[in-house]
Motif scaffolding. Structure first.
Motif, PDB file in Angstrom:
ATOM      1  N   ASP A 120       0.821  -1.209   0.000  1.00  0.00           N
ATOM      2  CA  ASP A 120       0.000   0.000   0.000  1.00  0.00           C
ATOM      3  C   ASP A 120       0.854   1.257   0.000  1.00  0.00           C
ATOM      4  N   GLU A 121       2.079   1.109   0.489  1.00  0.00           N
ATOM      5  CA  GLU A 121       2.969   2.271   0.611  1.00  0.00           C
ATOM      6  C   GLU A 121       4.386   1.735   0.561  1.00  0.00           C
ATOM      7  N   VAL A 122       5.300   2.497   0.031  1.00  0.00           N
ATOM      8  CA  VAL A 122       6.708   2.078   0.039  1.00  0.00           C
ATOM      9  C   VAL A 122       7.558   3.218   0.590  1.00  0.00           C
ATOM     10  N   ILE A 123       8.444   2.857   1.517  1.00  0.00           N
ATOM     11  CA  ILE A 123       9.365   3.852   2.082  1.00  0.00           C
ATOM     12  C   ILE A 123      10.769   3.320   1.831  1.00  0.00           C
ATOM     13  N   GLU A 124      11.656   4.143   1.336  1.00  0.00           N
ATOM     14  CA  GLU A 124      13.018   3.651   1.077  1.00  0.00           C
ATOM     15  C   GLU A 124      13.988   4.279   2.060  1.00  0.00           C
ATOM     16  N   ILE A 125      14.835   3.425   2.640  1.00  0.00           N
ATOM     17  CA  ILE A 125      15.848   3.942   3.561  1.00  0.00           C
ATOM     18  C   ILE A 125      17.205   3.372   3.161  1.00  0.00           C
ATOM     19  N   ASP A 126      18.156   4.256   2.928  1.00  0.00           N
ATOM     20  CA  ASP A 126      19.524   3.828   2.660  1.00  0.00           C
ATOM     21  C   ASP A 126      20.249   3.826   4.012  1.00  0.00           C
ATOM     22  N   LEU A 127      20.550   2.632   4.501  1.00  0.00           N
ATOM     23  CA  LEU A 127      21.135   2.510   5.845  1.00  0.00           C
ATOM     24  C   LEU A 127      22.443   3.298   5.958  1.00  0.00           C
ATOM     25  N   SER A 128      23.185   3.344   4.861  1.00  0.00           N
ATOM     26  CA  SER A 128      24.499   3.990   4.936  1.00  0.00           C
ATOM     27  C   SER A 128      24.383   5.510   5.107  1.00  0.00           C
ATOM     28  N   LYS A 129      23.177   6.047   4.861  1.00  0.00           N
ATOM     29  CA  LYS A 129      23.004   7.510   4.989  1.00  0.00           C
ATOM     30  C   LYS A 129      22.536   7.921   6.381  1.00  0.00           C
ATOM     31  N   LEU A 130      22.186   6.943   7.214  1.00  0.00           N
ATOM     32  CA  LEU A 130      21.636   7.294   8.534  1.00  0.00           C
ATOM     33  C   LEU A 130      22.733   7.789   9.467  1.00  0.00           C
ATOM     34  N   GLU A 131      22.312   8.610  10.422  1.00  0.00           N
ATOM     35  CA  GLU A 131      23.241   9.062  11.454  1.00  0.00           C
ATOM     36  C   GLU A 131      22.574   8.876  12.818  1.00  0.00           C
ATOM     37  N   PRO A 132      23.324   8.995  13.913  1.00  0.00           N
ATOM     38  CA  PRO A 132      22.707   8.792  15.224  1.00  0.00           C
ATOM     39  C   PRO A 132      21.589   9.799  15.497  1.00  0.00           C
ATOM     40  N   LEU A 133      20.471   9.279  15.976  1.00  0.00           N
ATOM     41  CA  LEU A 133      19.278  10.098  16.186  1.00  0.00           C
ATOM     42  C   LEU A 133      18.817   9.994  17.639  1.00  0.00           C
ATOM     43  N   ALA A 134      17.911  10.895  18.020  1.00  0.00           N
ATOM     44  CA  ALA A 134      17.290  10.813  19.351  1.00  0.00           C
ATOM     45  C   ALA A 134      15.839  11.257  19.232  1.00  0.00           C
ATOM     46  N   ALA A 135      14.952  10.591  19.985  1.00  0.00           N
ATOM     47  CA  ALA A 135      13.571  11.073  20.087  1.00  0.00           C
ATOM     48  C   ALA A 135      13.524  11.992  21.295  1.00  0.00           C
ATOM     49  N   CYS A 136      13.160  13.245  21.064  1.00  0.00           N
ATOM     50  CA  CYS A 136      13.180  14.253  22.129  1.00  0.00           C
ATOM     51  C   CYS A 136      11.861  14.215  22.912  1.00  0.00           C
ATOM     52  N   PRO A 137      11.844  14.825  24.111  1.00  0.00           N
ATOM     53  CA  PRO A 137      10.621  14.829  24.907  1.00  0.00           C
ATOM     54  C   PRO A 137       9.470  15.459  24.116  1.00  0.00           C
ATOM     55  N   HIS A 138       8.264  14.987  24.330  1.00  0.00           N
ATOM     56  CA  HIS A 138       7.790  13.813  25.075  1.00  0.00           C
ATOM     57  C   HIS A 138       7.141  12.807  24.132  1.00  0.00           C
ATOM     58  N   SER A 139       7.706  12.636  22.943  1.00  0.00           N
ATOM     59  CA  SER A 139       7.069  11.700  22.013  1.00  0.00           C
ATOM     60  C   SER A 139       8.122  10.967  21.184  1.00  0.00           C
ATOM     61  N   PRO A 140       7.917   9.662  20.969  1.00  0.00           N
ATOM     62  CA  PRO A 140       8.894   8.877  20.209  1.00  0.00           C
ATOM     63  C   PRO A 140       9.066   9.340  18.760  1.00  0.00           C
ATOM     64  N   ASP A 141       8.155  10.184  18.254  1.00  0.00           N
ATOM     65  CA  ASP A 141       8.339  10.659  16.871  1.00  0.00           C
ATOM     66  C   ASP A 141       8.933  12.065  16.802  1.00  0.00           C
ATOM     67  N   ASN A 142       9.302  12.593  17.951  1.00  0.00           N
ATOM     68  CA  ASN A 142       9.917  13.926  17.972  1.00  0.00           C
ATOM     69  C   ASN A 142      11.430  13.757  17.769  1.00  0.00           C
ATOM     70  N   VAL A 143      11.765  13.301  16.545  1.00  0.00           N
ATOM     71  CA  VAL A 143      13.130  12.816  16.304  1.00  0.00           C
ATOM     72  C   VAL A 143      14.016  13.887  15.674  1.00  0.00           C
ATOM     73  N   LYS A 144      15.227  14.015  16.232  1.00  0.00           N
ATOM     74  CA  LYS A 144      16.229  14.936  15.662  1.00  0.00           C
ATOM     75  C   LYS A 144      17.572  14.220  15.636  1.00  0.00           C
ATOM     76  N   SER A 145      18.501  14.701  14.840  1.00  0.00           N
ATOM     77  CA  SER A 145      19.829  14.089  14.872  1.00  0.00           C
ATOM     78  C   SER A 145      20.575  14.623  16.089  1.00  0.00           C
ATOM     79  N   ILE A 146      21.558  13.859  16.543  1.00  0.00           N
ATOM     80  CA  ILE A 146      22.335  14.282  17.716  1.00  0.00           C
ATOM     81  C   ILE A 146      22.987  15.639  17.406  1.00  0.00           C
ATOM     82  N   ALA A 147      23.429  15.782  16.162  1.00  0.00           N
ATOM     83  CA  ALA A 147      24.068  17.041  15.759  1.00  0.00           C
ATOM     84  C   ALA A 147      23.087  18.208  15.878  1.00  0.00           C
TER      85      ALA A 147
END
Ligand code: MIC
Ligand code: SF4
Length: 645
Positions: free
Chosen positions: A255-282
């Motif tokens: 129904d949907e396709v999402i593509e992720i290139d693992l080699s492009k990812l960097e360390p991330l964190a979910a900020c308060p107070h929700s698991p989708d409030n995601v930012k990179s550590i940088a």
């Protein structure tokens, strides 16, 4: 047309309905799991159904949540669950053996099988190629009794992975990236299937980290293929005889396709107070921290622990930071004790906790006031840590360990080269903390041991002819089950006592709610979008039931909580026009005239009249044949009792 993995497993287990997306289907359940915080209720319900022995291929009762034993209550629950397991044919994983999802992955999960568990992170099993789904305790009790499990036939999303993770970038960063893209509502009604070349670079425990946190997307489940990597893991667990291959057909339709290139990812964190409030550590920048907690069903595997120990080896935890580590299972703890990694952690100043949920569910290690805590867990909802103004960031074990040393949120890529980590060829296997059930011939002699804090299931009532009741509470969007029925060291011990635990219902939002609802006798709750996200705890429905809540009217529901409301006989309603939410105020008198008749006739559009201001509000009450009958009967327990007569 080819099939997805989800469709293959669903069609092999289908007992009712058709595999048409959006319609209700019933599936046969091969395995179940429970944990102690939801287990007591589930076994009381199972007993109330009168089925003598479980009818699944394997059912396991785990003790991992309430292990503080800050009084007799938890120990009584453990004893009760142990006696039920022995009598009714379940394996019993004793306290100390580990977190249910980690242990189930290691010792019991089987590719291609269905698993439901009374815990929302049951999809961890998807890392092994199982269709593993979180459910309410009552649904699990029914499945243990051989009944089908009903879900809306899900849409299937394909997350295509390519490339390979860079050193110190982790599986946690993959799922945080998916959360960043899809949000905590993005997975509702969907199964997330991981495919692509990148899959084979991930070990089973890494895959399990990703499927575990699919719960935070609101997804029904998440699943990886069962391949050579899966076979290697099962062989190392001496369970190769249970391995089968599983993959989506090349022409499967998604129904949907999402593509992720693992080699492009960097360390991330979910900020308060929700698991989708995601930012990179940088992006977050220099953040001074007070606490680091490593563990939980998301990140407590052997490899996670080995990486953490490597980072800590020969160093000291920063003087301003408290670091706690809970290895996920007895197997993990045993192996890091034997290979010296545990000693490296202790040397560095880590506070070693038992193999259990612990701080993840607020059982100890609450941060200081306003404290900033990095956790490798899966949820950072407000107040869940036990400190109301605690600021929780969700990160990988690598980021957590590196930060524990510097005292600041730290990108683990700055700490030097990463050595190669690989899974052992054989895990240390000793299942001596799993008690086997009594033989069928001896089951009658097993005594069920109750305790004074274990109270029966609350009283239920068939659906009323007309619901006329005031709004006892109005809340906003994304209300979690941690808002509705908080956990933590003070409240979790009351899970077996609905009258007592209901005194804490909605404590995070409005402490006066329980007394008000009780005084009103009958009432209605009004809420926003994604109401009831998070845990599978049916207590978030049973406490409102006990307090007289007859209906919950919201913009949209999270899947498991909606099912739990129906199971408890509370009417789930959604606004036809979301803007009507603004027309109702707390305290308004609402009336649903002739609601029983309307539901019985299968009407899905009902009308709520706000007697206080005269507003006439169209609402949806989408109940299918079976859920309609459950609602009319006053809940799943009454419905099942009737059906078994
Ligand atoms: C959680 O993580 O919130 C829990 C505690 O594991 C719950 C189950 C419960 O509330 O007992 C879950 O995720 O379902
Ligand atoms: Fe336990 Fe936390 Fe996992 Fe829930 S999310 S099962 S509390 S470790």
């Amino acid at each position: 047309m080819g099939l997805t993995m989800t469709e293959k497993i669903l069609s092999a287990h289908l007992v009712e309905g058709e595999l048409k997306r959006g319609t209700e289907i019933g599936i046969r359940i091969d395995q179940t799991l429970t944990q102690d915080a939801t287990g007591t209720m589930a076994y009381l319900e199972f007993e109330a159904m009168g089925v003598p022995r479980v009818r699944t291929e394997r059912s396991v009762a785990y003790i991992d949540h309430n292990t503080l034993q800050n009084g007799f209550e938890n120990a009584d629950d453990h004893r009760f669950i142990g006696s039920c397991a022995k009598k009714h044919g379940l394996y019993f994983s004793r306290p100390g053996n580990g977190i249910c999802h980690q242990v189930h992955l290691e010792r019991f999960g089987i590719p291609g099988k269905t698993l439901i568990g009374s815990d929302s992170h049951t999809p961890t099993g998807g890392g092994l190629g199982m269709l593993a789904i979180g459910a309410g305790g009552l649904d699990v009790a029914v499945a243990m009794g051989g009944g089908a499990y009903y879900i809306t036939c899900p849409k299937v999303v394909n997350v295509k992975l390519s490339g390979q993770l860079s050193p110190w970038v982790a599986a946690k960063d993959v799922i945080l990236e998916v959360l960043r893209r899809m949000s905590v509502k993005g997975g509702v009604g969907k199964v997330i299937e991981y495919t692509g070349e990148g899959v084979k670079t991930l070990t089973v425990p890494e895959r399990a980290t990703i499927t575990n946190m699919g719960a935070e997307l609101g997804a029904t489940s998440s699943i990886f293929p069962s391949d050579e990597m899966t076979k290697a893991f099962m062989t190392a667990q001496k369970r190769e005889q249970d391995w089968i291959p599983l993959a989506a057909d090349p022409d499967a339709e998604y129904d949907e396709v999402i593509e992720i290139d693992l080699s492009k990812l960097e360390p991330l964190a979910a900020c308060p107070h929700s698991p989708d409030n995601v930012k990179s550590i940088a992006e977050i920048g220099k953040l001074k921290i007070d606490q680091v907690c490593i563990g939980s069903c998301t990140n407590s595997s052997l490899l996670d622990m080995m990486k953490v120990a490597h980072i800590l080896k020969g160093k000291t935890v920063h003087p301003d930071v408290s670091l706690s580590i809970a290895p996920g299972s007895k197997q993990v703890l045993n192996m890091i004790a034997a290979n010296g990694a545990l000693s490296d952690m202790i040397d560095a100043g880590a506070r070693i906790l038992e193999s259990a949920c612990g701080p993840c569910i607020g059982m100890g290690q609450s941060p200081n006031s306003g404290g900033i805590s990095l956790r490798t867990f899966n949820r950072n909802f407000e107040g869940r840590s036990g400190t109301k103004d605690g600021q929780i960031y969700l990160v990988s074990p690598e980021t957590a360990a590196a930060s524990a040393l510097t005292g600041y949120l730290t990108d683990p890529r700055t700490i030097g080269e990463m050595p190669a980590f690989s899974l052992p060829e054989v895990f240390t296997i000793n299942d001596n903390m799993v008690t086997l059930p009594a033989d069928e011939a001896d089951m009658d002699s097993v005594e069920i041991k109750l305790g004074p804090n274990i109270k029966p299931y609350p009283e239920t009532h068939p659906l009323l002819e007309t619901i006329a009741a005031p709004v006892s509470l109005k809340v906003g969007d994304n209300i979690t089950t941690d808002h509705i029925m908080p956990a933590g060291a003070k409240i979790l011990p009351l899970r077996s006592n609905i009258p007592k635990i209901s005194e804490h219902c909605f404590a995070v939002c409005d402490e006066s709610f329980p007394a008000r609802a009780k005084a009103l006798g009958q009432s209605i709750i009004v809420g926003g979008a994604n109401y009831g996200q998070g845990s599978s705890r049916e207590h978030a429905a049973l406490a409102p039931l006990y307090l007289g809540v007859k209906a919950v009217l919201v913009k949209s529901f999270a899947r498991i909580h909606r099912a739990n409301l129906i199971n408890a006989g509370i009417l789930p309603l959604t606004f036809v026009n979301e803007a009507d939410y603004d027309k109702i105020a707390q305290g308004d008198e609402l009336v649903l005239e002739g609601v029983r008749n309307a539901v019985a006739e299968g009407k899905t559009e009902l009308t709520v009249v706000d007697k206080t201001n005269g507003a006439v509000i169209p609402v949806l009450c989408e109940l299918t044949g079976r859920t309609k009958d459950i609602m009319l009967a006053g809940g799943l327990l009454d419905y099942t009792r009737e059906a078994l007569k």
